[in-house]
Scaffold this motif. Structure first.
Motif, PDB file in Angstrom:
ATOM      1  N   PRO A   1      22.968  17.942  31.067  1.00  0.00           N
ATOM      2  CA  PRO A   1      21.755  17.945  31.879  1.00  0.00           C
ATOM      3  C   PRO A   1      20.679  18.864  31.328  1.00  0.00           C
ATOM      4  CG  PRO A   1      23.680  18.517  33.204  1.00  0.00           C
ATOM      5  CD  PRO A   1      24.128  18.377  31.793  1.00  0.00           C
ATOM      6  N   THR A   2      21.048  19.814  30.474  1.00  0.00           N
ATOM      7  CA  THR A   2      20.049  20.739  29.929  1.00  0.00           C
ATOM      8  C   THR A   2      19.085  20.040  28.987  1.00  0.00           C
ATOM      9  OG1 THR A   2      21.527  21.346  28.128  1.00  0.00           O
ATOM     10  CG2 THR A   2      21.595  22.705  30.103  1.00  0.00           C
ATOM     11  N   LEU A   3      19.429  18.839  28.523  1.00  0.00           N
ATOM     12  CA  LEU A   3      18.532  18.122  27.627  1.00  0.00           C
ATOM     13  C   LEU A   3      17.274  17.615  28.332  1.00  0.00           C
ATOM     14  CD1 LEU A   3      21.076  16.051  25.521  1.00  0.00           C
ATOM     15  CD2 LEU A   3      19.826  18.092  24.839  1.00  0.00           C
ATOM     16  N   ILE A   4      17.303  17.546  29.646  1.00  0.00           N
ATOM     17  CA  ILE A   4      16.119  17.073  30.369  1.00  0.00           C
ATOM     18  C   ILE A   4      15.380  18.212  31.067  1.00  0.00           C
ATOM     19  CG2 ILE A   4      16.991  14.746  30.683  1.00  0.00           C
ATOM     20  CD1 ILE A   4      17.800  15.513  33.529  1.00  0.00           C
ATOM     21  N   ARG A   5      15.835  19.442  30.904  1.00  0.00           N
ATOM     22  CA  ARG A   5      15.145  20.596  31.488  1.00  0.00           C
ATOM     23  C   ARG A   5      14.279  21.236  30.407  1.00  0.00           C
ATOM     24  NH1 ARG A   5      20.405  23.146  33.606  1.00  0.00           N
ATOM     25  NH2 ARG A   5      21.118  21.464  34.911  1.00  0.00           N
ATOM     26  N   TYR A   6      13.028  20.825  30.360  1.00  0.00           N
ATOM     27  CA  TYR A   6      12.115  21.342  29.358  1.00  0.00           C
ATOM     28  C   TYR A   6      11.584  22.709  29.775  1.00  0.00           C
ATOM     29  CZ  TYR A   6      12.266  16.467  27.976  1.00  0.00           C
ATOM     30  OH  TYR A   6      12.691  15.229  27.608  1.00  0.00           O
ATOM     31  N   ASP A   7      11.327  23.559  28.803  1.00  0.00           N
ATOM     32  CA  ASP A   7      10.736  24.880  29.024  1.00  0.00           C
ATOM     33  C   ASP A   7      11.576  25.765  29.937  1.00  0.00           C
ATOM     34  OD1 ASP A   7       8.539  24.229  27.422  1.00  0.00           O
ATOM     35  OD2 ASP A   7       7.504  23.305  29.120  1.00  0.00           O
ATOM     36  N   VAL A   8      12.893  25.578  29.890  1.00  0.00           N
ATOM     37  CA  VAL A   8      13.798  26.410  30.680  1.00  0.00           C
ATOM     38  C   VAL A   8      14.828  27.005  29.735  1.00  0.00           C
ATOM     39  CG1 VAL A   8      15.541  26.430  32.498  1.00  0.00           C
ATOM     40  CG2 VAL A   8      13.515  24.999  32.752  1.00  0.00           C
TER      41      VAL A   8
END
Length: 71
Positions: A5-12
């Motif tokens: 899921p981290t692949l869709i959390r941009y700028d985090v």
């Protein structure tokens, strides 16, 4: 994105999950150790021969020999 899921959390910036575990392991392994002032050594003395493809290559062997003789 179900795998990560981290692949869709941009700028985090995601926090590292094993940091405290690694720190406590270092503390346990080196408890009571003192700094000696000795210089740190490089663990890899010949970077160019660290992978199997380079070690199997006659060309890389010649390059490494030339590099080692130069230094």
């Amino acid at each position: 994105f179900e795998i990560s899921p981290t692949l869709i959390r941009y700028d985090v910036a995601e926090p590292a999950g094993q940091t405290s575990l690694a720190f406590s392991e270092l503390q346990r392994n080196f408890k009571g150790a003192k700094a000696t002032g000795a210089p740190l050594l490089r663990p890899i003395t010949n970077f160019y021969m660290t992978d199997p493809i380079s070690r199997a290559s006659p060309t890389m062997a010649k390059c490494t020999n030339a590099f080692l003789l130069k230094t």
